[in-house]
Design an enzyme around this catalytic site. Structure first.
Site, mmCIF file in Angstrom:
data_model
loop_
_atom_site.group_PDB
_atom_site.id
_atom_site.type_symbol
_atom_site.label_atom_id
_atom_site.label_comp_id
_atom_site.label_asym_id
_atom_site.label_seq_id
_atom_site.Cartn_x
_atom_site.Cartn_y
_atom_site.Cartn_z
ATOM 1 N N ALA A 319 -39.467 -26.355 20.486
ATOM 2 C CA ALA A 319 -40.601 -27.074 19.895
ATOM 3 C C ALA A 319 -40.237 -27.597 18.506
ATOM 4 O O ALA A 319 -39.097 -27.976 18.260
ATOM 5 C CB ALA A 319 -41.832 -26.177 19.875
ATOM 6 N N SER A 320 -41.175 -27.549 17.587
ATOM 7 C CA SER A 320 -40.966 -28.209 16.297
ATOM 8 C C SER A 320 -39.868 -27.582 15.463
ATOM 9 O O SER A 320 -39.395 -28.190 14.504
ATOM 10 C CB SER A 320 -42.266 -28.197 15.500
ATOM 11 O OG SER A 320 -43.256 -28.869 16.235
ATOM 12 N N THR A 321 -39.455 -26.345 15.797
ATOM 13 C CA THR A 321 -38.353 -25.762 15.034
ATOM 14 C C THR A 321 -37.079 -26.573 15.261
ATOM 15 O O THR A 321 -36.133 -26.468 14.495
ATOM 16 C CB THR A 321 -38.103 -24.303 15.446
ATOM 17 O OG1 THR A 321 -37.813 -24.259 16.840
ATOM 18 C CG2 THR A 321 -39.310 -23.441 15.163
#
Lengths: 615, 367
Positions: A319-321
């Site tokens: 995801a956004s990581t």
């Protein structure tokens, strides 16, 4: 002169020599027989009448396991095992009855053990009952004259001090099986012995296992020891110090209570694993002496997979990581620079589809730092579109994703970094440009393990060095000293220049310390924290489902990610947290990581110890 | 080719001795495998019975073809056995840390056993062309040296030091039998004497420890030392007349290690006493003298050396095995000929005796 046929006289001389030699040899053998059977015969007959020379093995104690600060995690406790020697226990039934009377162990249970061992050697002790209590021990010992052939062996048994704690990392013991016995990998191990089956217990088996010793003893007619003839000392196994910090591990596990997920914390300066927690966990003590099939089935049937070490086996979309990787790639490839701005209207039209930003009404005009701080999807859609999937994949691999980190533990999963060639091979269809957009924000085919993300985050924190994570800190040498196992091992460097790293690190700092940062809530007074939230889609949902007010079914809820390091300038710890179906990185995962950071910084004396106050 | 004269000359005496030893062997084996309560015991006895049958068959086959063909085929037999030894190292079965067996379908064989015989044939063939009144010179020793070195190293690699040394002893005895020049003898003896301490310094500590244990089993009181003490108790407690057939207590309680293979004589000694052992040793001695006599009666060099070689092979096996179980010798895996359980050993010794008969019955035929 070469002889055609052997000369008779010559041959006779040679053969007489041979015959004489043999005669002497046979005379020696006969003399020895005479000595053993006639001169010493009486003594040997006496020894044979009770068959009184026995071997008693002396078990070697297995090495203890400590944490990095010397806190005992695994030790050995004496276990009293009730045994019987058939030959000495006569009459056998009466002995068993007496024994049952003293110990309150049902006679049927004892009888069943005895019946089940028919055909075994009569002089070898048979195990009747493992781990009898001290009271039973006292009774058996004090009535030993009424209980011929009954003996109690003291054997060390493994004891895991912190129940369920770091169970996946430490592992457990189990009885060696036939395949392992014949593999030749376990020299000196006999059937019925316990060996490490999982985790550190297994991978450090060679260090932990000692060498069995034994005694040659003479016993009397009822099996009691008369004298020890010869002794071979056992060699204890080595004590190990793991890299984990027990206090921190406890804090982490407390934070995971009631959730499914994993926490990994690393020392960014060398790759030491400070915390490896995976929840739900299991009780290692259940495995000693064989786990009951009921308990085992229950563990396997549990929907949150307690037997899986989610820190290294759980593969999740990052995801956004993942946006840090997209940012590095975009900066390095010159797709954007620090001042490049994009406009986020809440969605990005690509082909005939609209790719949404998580913020429905958009972020407006943003530069790269703002995009990281706000975790704006649209900014990274555009960066990904311009980079292409294969360029992104190159950077992801450079950051240590898509392959195992090389930690000592077994069963580590590699995760997945998709490329166009991979998709063609795997699915037989070409890559769709739209899929690159999902990849750029860490969704789609991307898969990572929490450990991989921790290693990557630690590298961002320490200035770009990827260390091989390790769980073994040192081994105690025989004279009590310590030997450090090995120097920290560098497995690579981030594919990012100084300038790039500076920008990305600033972006991560803003996530926590910035005014609009997604993880503002975990700030700690006196220390700056850098981190990144992530919310990984488990299931692709229609817009209206996602926006409806009804709470989603648990299994469909998003996974929550948070990765961070602190202090931001010169980090001493990097943490990766995944909470399965926790929904939002900022609310479910970030506070967990925050608690771990706080505990560690307090322990290090870098911040004031805080009295528990409700915020 | 197979005329009446050959049948008239058939060595009945040797056959009778062999039959007597073999029946003693089966009798003791029966006691060893039944009284000891090893599970699936009778299977071993039946198997050995079949092996004995096969052994006698091989023995009679060995009698049929004139032994001079062994001379001609010596290289092929030798090469075949070397091939088997290489196969053992590549795909042999691991038992107790060493690779000595080849699995051939349902049964296993031990090529190092067959190697003993084929080495003797090869060495006899080499020496039969080189023997002279004055004895062998240095040059004459190069070829037999190489012939020995190859299987020696392959067997050491298994590792089976006992069998390898047995090959060395056999070759050395045959060489001495053929006679070497005095200066050769003195040189070799002094080289050996000098080499032993040199080798000792080269060895690693664990290798030294292994050799010391090999020489002195007491150093390993939980393994070899324990076996020896139990074996000595069994033998000694038999005293003069023994405890009676199937009545051995050491045997019955499976105290004896390997009681049906290497330590089988302990069972005999316990149950039949000194008397029983003496009878068996006498039979063995008779067999050996018979073998030497065959060597004497043979009219050609190859036959004489071959007969002597086979006899000395049987001798060394007896001496090492009997010495070992009484604590006089290192603990090595050398079976007692015709008594110990084991197919390869039975076949090898029976074939050897068959060759002795072969030489014996053709003693009057001109070559």
């Amino acid at each position: 002169m070469i002889m055609k046929g052997p000369d008779r006289e010559w041959l006779k001389r040679r053969l007489m020599g041979g015959a004489f030699f043999m005669l002497i040899a046979f005379a020696v053998l006969t003399a020895r027989l005479f000595y053993l059977q006639i001169i010493e015969g009486e003594e040997y007959l006496r020894l044979s009448e009770n068959n009184c020379i026995r071997l008693k093995s002396v078990e070697a104690s297995r090495g203890l396991i400590y944490d990095r600060n010397g806190v005992l995690l695994v030790d050995n406790r004496p276990s009293f095992d009730l045994k019987i020697v058939f030959k000495d226990a006569r009459p056998i039934h009466k002995t068993l009855e007496t024994l049952a009377g003293f110990t309150q162990i049902p006679l049927e249970e004892l009888q069943a053990k005895v019946d089940g061992s028919k055909g075994g050697a009569k002089y070898k002790p048979l195990l009747l009952k493992k781990g009898i209590s001290r009271d039973q021990l006292a009774l058996v010992e004090s009535h030993s004259f009424d209980l011929p052939g009954v003996l109690v062996d003291v054997e060390p048994r493994r004891n895991y001090v912190y129940k369920k704690s770091a169970a996946h990392l430490i592992g457990y013991l189990g009885q060696i099986n036939g395949g392992e016995l014949s593999s030749g990998k376990y020299p000196g191990v006999r059937g019925g012995d316990s060996i490490g089956k999982y985790g550190a217990e297994k991978v450090f088996e060679k260090l932990l296992r000692g060498k069995r010793g034994g005694r040659q003893v003479e016993v009397d007619a009822s099996g009691r020891l008369v004298r020890v003839l010869k002794t071979v000392d056992s060699v204890p196994g080595k004590n190990l110090f793991l890299t984990i910090d027990n206090t921190l591990q406890q804090t982490a596990e407390a934070m995971l209570q009631g959730k499914a997920g994993a926490i990994v914390a690393l020392d960014p300066s060398n790759g030491d694993v400070l915390v490896m927690a995976s929840n739900p966990s299991f009780d290692q003590n259940d495995f000693i002496g064989g786990i009951s099939s009921k308990k085992w089935k229950k563990l396997l049937a549990h929907p949150d997979r307690p037997m899986s070490n989610k820190a290294i086996q759980g593969e999740y979309p990052p995801a956004s990581t993942y946006k840090m990787i997209t940012a590095i790639a975009a900066l390095e490839e010159g797709v954007v620079d620090a001042s490049t701005t994009r406009f986020c209207s809440g969605q990005y039209k690509f082909g005939n589809r609209a790719y949404r930003c998580w913020k429905k009404w958009g972020h407006g005009e943003l530069d790269l730092l703002g995009a990281i701080e706000n975790s704006c999807d649209v900014y990274f859609y555009r960066a990904g579109e311009e980079l292409g999937v294969d360029s992104l994949a190159q950077y992801a691999k450079g950051c240590g994703l898509g392959k195992g980190t090389g930690i000592e533990l077994e069963h580590e999963r590699p995760g997945l970094v998709p490329t166009s060639a991979w998709k063609k091979k795997r699915y037989g269809v070409p890559w769709q440009p739209g899929e690159t957009l999902s990849i750029a924000i860490g969704q789609g085919f991307n898969l990572v393990t929490p450990l991989q993300m921790a290693v990557f985050t630690a590298a961002l924190g320490n200035g770009g060095t990827l260390y091989r994570p390790r769980i073994l800190k040192s081994v105690q040498t025989l004279n009590g000293g310590m030997s450090d196992v090995k120097a920290p091992e560098i497995i690579g460097g981030l594919p990012a220049g100084k300038e790039t790293l500076k920008i990305v690190r600033k972006g991560l700092l803003d996530v926590v310390q910035g005014n609009r940062g997604t993880a503002r809530s975990i700030r700690i007074k006196g220390v700056e924290i850098a981190g990144k939230t992530g919310t990984a889609q488990v299931f692709s949902l229609k817009k209206k489902d996602r926006e409806s007010n009804k709470r989603l079914d648990y299994k469909l809820r998003d996974h929550a990610w948070f990765v961070c390091y602190a202090p931001a300038e010169n980090p001493v710890i990097a943490v990766a947290v995944i909470i399965e179906h926790g929904e939002h990185g900022s609310t479910a995962a970030a506070p967990v990581a925050g608690a771990v950071l706080r505990a560690y910084l307090e322990e290090k004396g870098m911040i004031e110890r805080e009295v528990q106050v409700k915020e | 080719m197979f005329d009446r004269r050959l049948i008239e000359c058939f060595d009945w005496g040797l056959l009778v001795i062999t039959l007597l030893i073999a029946s003693v062997g089966l009798g003791v084996l029966y006691s060893a495998v039944t009284a000891g309560e090893i599970t699936a015991t009778h299977v071993l006895f039946k198997k050995q019975f079949v092996w004995m049958g096969a052994g006698f068959f091989i023995m009679f086959v060995s009698v049929l073809v004139h032994y001079k063909y062994l001379d001609k085929g010596s290289l092929a037999i030798y090469a075949g056995c070397i091939g088997l030894l290489v196969m053992v190292l590549v795909c042999g079965k691991y038992v107790g840390g060493s690779r000595r067996w080849l699995a051939l379908g349902a049964f296993t064989m031990q090529p190092s056993e067959l190697m003993k015989l084929s080495l003797i044939i090869m060495i006899s063939s080499v020496y039969s062309g080189a023997a002279s009144e004055e004895g062998l010179g240095f040059r004459d020793l190069i070829r037999p040296g190489l012939v020995l070195a190859l299987p020696f190293m392959l067997i050491v690699k298994q590792p089976d030091l006992g069998t390898a040394l047995l090959l060395l002893f056999i070759t050395a005895c045959i060489t001495l039998f053929v006679k070497v020049e005095k200066r050769v003898f003195i040189t070799c003896a002094s080289i050996c004497a000098a080499a032993v301490p040199l080798v000792w310094f080269v060895l690693k500590d664990y290798q030294k420890a292994r050799i010391l244990t090999f020489l002195n089993p007491d150093r390993d009181p939980l393994g070899a030392g324990y076996h020896i003490i139990q074996s000595k108790i069994a033998i000694g407690s038999g005293m003069l007349f023994g405890k009676g057939y199937l009545k051995g207590t050491q045997n019955a309680l499976s105290f004896l290690p390997e009681q049906h293979t290497d330590f089988i004589l302990s069972v005999l000694a316990e149950e039949w006493g000194l008397l029983g052992c003496a009878v068996l040793l006498f039979l063995y001695f008779l067999l050996l003298i018979w073998g030497l006599n065959i060597s004497y009666s043979c009219r050609d060099m190859f036959g004489s050396i071959l007969a002597f070689g086979i006899t000395i092979m049987i001798f060394w096996q007896i001496f090492i095995n009997v010495g070992m179980i009484m604590g006089l010798m290192p603990v090595v895996g050398v079976p007692l000929p015709l008594i110990s359980y084991g197919g390869s050993s039975v076949i090898t010794n029976m074939a050897g005796i068959g060759i002795l008969m072969n030489i014996s019955m053709r003693r009057f035929a001109s070559s």
